[in-house]
Design a protein around this motif. Structure first.
Motif, PDB file in Angstrom:
ATOM      1  N   GLU A  49      -7.463  10.186   7.450  1.00  0.00           N
ATOM      2  CA  GLU A  49      -7.471  11.475   8.314  1.00  0.00           C
ATOM      3  C   GLU A  49      -7.407  12.698   7.333  1.00  0.00           C
ATOM      4  O   GLU A  49      -7.812  13.780   7.879  1.00  0.00           O
ATOM      5  N   VAL A  50      -7.020  12.650   6.108  1.00  0.00           N
ATOM      6  CA  VAL A  50      -7.144  13.647   5.106  1.00  0.00           C
ATOM      7  C   VAL A  50      -7.695  12.795   3.926  1.00  0.00           C
ATOM      8  O   VAL A  50      -7.691  11.806   3.883  1.00  0.00           O
ATOM      9  N   ASP A  51      -7.905  13.709   3.007  1.00  0.00           N
ATOM     10  CA  ASP A  51      -8.392  13.189   1.763  1.00  0.00           C
ATOM     11  C   ASP A  51      -7.213  12.470   1.105  1.00  0.00           C
ATOM     12  O   ASP A  51      -6.131  12.831   0.800  1.00  0.00           O
ATOM     13  N   LEU A  52      -7.487  11.049   0.839  1.00  0.00           N
ATOM     14  CA  LEU A  52      -6.218  10.336   0.322  1.00  0.00           C
ATOM     15  C   LEU A  52      -6.432   9.773  -1.196  1.00  0.00           C
ATOM     16  O   LEU A  52      -7.411   9.436  -1.540  1.00  0.00           O
ATOM     17  N   LEU A  53      -5.294   9.656  -1.652  1.00  0.00           N
ATOM     18  CA  LEU A  53      -5.031   8.943  -2.632  1.00  0.00           C
ATOM     19  C   LEU A  53      -4.335   7.723  -2.578  1.00  0.00           C
ATOM     20  O   LEU A  53      -3.198   7.765  -1.915  1.00  0.00           O
ATOM     21  N   LEU A  62       0.872  -1.318  -0.057  1.00  0.00           N
ATOM     22  CA  LEU A  62      -0.100  -0.019   0.062  1.00  0.00           C
ATOM     23  C   LEU A  62       0.790   1.058   0.084  1.00  0.00           C
ATOM     24  O   LEU A  62       1.712   1.470   0.829  1.00  0.00           O
ATOM     25  N   ASN A  63       0.693   2.096  -0.955  1.00  0.00           N
ATOM     26  CA  ASN A  63       1.068   3.738  -0.960  1.00  0.00           C
ATOM     27  C   ASN A  63      -0.104   4.473  -0.595  1.00  0.00           C
ATOM     28  O   ASN A  63      -1.125   4.308  -0.983  1.00  0.00           O
ATOM     29  N   LEU A  64       0.329   5.635   0.172  1.00  0.00           N
ATOM     30  CA  LEU A  64      -0.799   6.592   0.511  1.00  0.00           C
ATOM     31  C   LEU A  64      -0.219   8.092  -0.100  1.00  0.00           C
ATOM     32  O   LEU A  64       0.877   8.390   0.496  1.00  0.00           O
ATOM     33  N   TRP A  65      -1.064   8.933  -0.429  1.00  0.00           N
ATOM     34  CA  TRP A  65      -0.560  10.218  -0.580  1.00  0.00           C
ATOM     35  C   TRP A  65      -1.905  11.303  -0.194  1.00  0.00           C
ATOM     36  O   TRP A  65      -2.933  10.792  -0.287  1.00  0.00           O
ATOM     37  N   HIS A 104       3.024  12.093   1.864  1.00  0.00           N
ATOM     38  CA  HIS A 104       2.701  10.822   1.418  1.00  0.00           C
ATOM     39  C   HIS A 104       3.119  10.109   2.807  1.00  0.00           C
ATOM     40  O   HIS A 104       3.846  10.624   3.421  1.00  0.00           O
ATOM     41  N   PHE A 105       3.004   8.686   2.763  1.00  0.00           N
ATOM     42  CA  PHE A 105       3.209   7.721   3.990  1.00  0.00           C
ATOM     43  C   PHE A 105       4.639   7.700   3.689  1.00  0.00           C
ATOM     44  O   PHE A 105       5.545   7.660   3.234  1.00  0.00           O
ATOM     45  N   TYR A 106       5.044   7.917   5.426  1.00  0.00           N
ATOM     46  CA  TYR A 106       6.731   7.797   5.686  1.00  0.00           C
ATOM     47  C   TYR A 106       6.640   6.535   6.605  1.00  0.00           C
ATOM     48  O   TYR A 106       6.458   6.468   7.966  1.00  0.00           O
TER      49      TYR A 106
END
Length: 286
Positions: free
Chosen positions: A228-232, A82-85, A93-95
């Motif tokens: 928690e925020v709008d995510l892609l 999974l990647n998230l931005w 993005h995800f750290y």
């Protein structure tokens, strides 16, 4: 150990090794996980979107802030990368490294997926995990790790000289390219270290090398988070299948994964607030 020491141990070697471990990033000062609040999101939730991720492929998806997202096993044991931005700013993005430092090597309910500097805030909060019963096994393995980077064709070439085009890195790159319209070389730069959903992993006791073993995930299992925020997001159904044999191969049994997005209860949305950016950035303008 992976090497033979060439220097003799000093007389006080035992004392030096007995130094007490200190948690590098104690999290006692962070806001606690409000289990009741997040559970209230499910009391009257409505399915609003669903994507199926084919085996050895990846897709992008979006999750509005405050909504629930579930990654679901639908046909057989399968792990996902999974990647998230931030949907509106892909530089946030995800750290995985900072998430690992704060919450440990493997995540479950109550842990957060943190974003990169300068925002350093939760992008998502894990709210339900049907595999939380697994805990830690006799090999020191657990589920949902933030250790591994992602299978990729570069390491594949480095280790065995072969080219494989359906590694998770390649799958995610193609998915980002399709979603954004960016050429592959620009899309590839956006792919980052992943959250290994359903993957069962640990470190060997002798050489402390990263290992994987067959995931206990079965159809119907899911990992749920609140955006928690709008995510892609982008999810790859790993060519390793349950990762009990190898990372990248057409010989592994592989299955699809589903991504489901739910609108939560009005009660939850009235109480929930999106986290602000890290105050250091706001105060110092970095």
């Amino acid at each position: 150990m992976k090497y033979t020491p060439t220097h003799p141990a000093p007389a006080d070697a035992a004392d030096r090794r007995r130094a007490a471990p200190v948690v590098a990033y104690p999290t006692d000062s962070l806001p606690g996980f409000d289990a009741a609040l997040y559970a209230s999101a499910r009391t009257d939730m409505t399915l609003v979107d669903r994507w199926e991720i084919p085996p050895r492929d990846a897709k992008c998806f979006t999750v509005p802030a405050g909504h629930l997202c579930r990654i679901v096993s639908v046909e057989g044991p399968q792990v996902g990368d999974l990647n998230l931005w931030n949907l509106h700013d892909p530089s946030e993005h995800f750290y995985s490294g900072k998430t690992r430092a704060l919450h440990g090597t493997h995540l479950s309910t109550g842990d957060r997926l943190w974003s990169t500097f300068p925002t350093l805030r939760p992008l998502a909060t894990l709210t339900d995990d049907t595999l939380d019963w697994y805990g830690w096994d006799d090999d020191g393995a657990s589920l949902h790790d933030v250790i591994g980077t992602r299978c990729d064709p570069y390491t594949q070439r480095l280790l065995n000289g072969s080219d494989y085009h359906y590694c998770c890195h390649s799958n995610l790159t193609r998915a980002v390219s399709r979603y954004t319209g960016l050429p592959l070389e620009q899309a590839e730069a956006r792919v980052h270290d992943v959250f290994n959903v359903f993957m069962c992993t640990g470190f060997t006791r002798d050489t402390h090398q990263y290992f994987m073993k067959a995931s206990p995930v079965r159809p119907g299992d899911y990992l749920e988070f609140v955006a928690e925020v709008d995510l892609l997001g982008a999810l790859s159904a790993c060519p390793g299948g349950d990762c009990g044999h190898s990372h990248s191969s057409d010989d592994n049994p592989c299955y699809p994964l589903a991504v489901e997005v739910y609108r939560p209860s009005a009660q939850f949305l009235s109480a929930w607030r999106s986290p602000a950016a890290n105050p250091y950035a706001r105060q110092h303008g970095t």
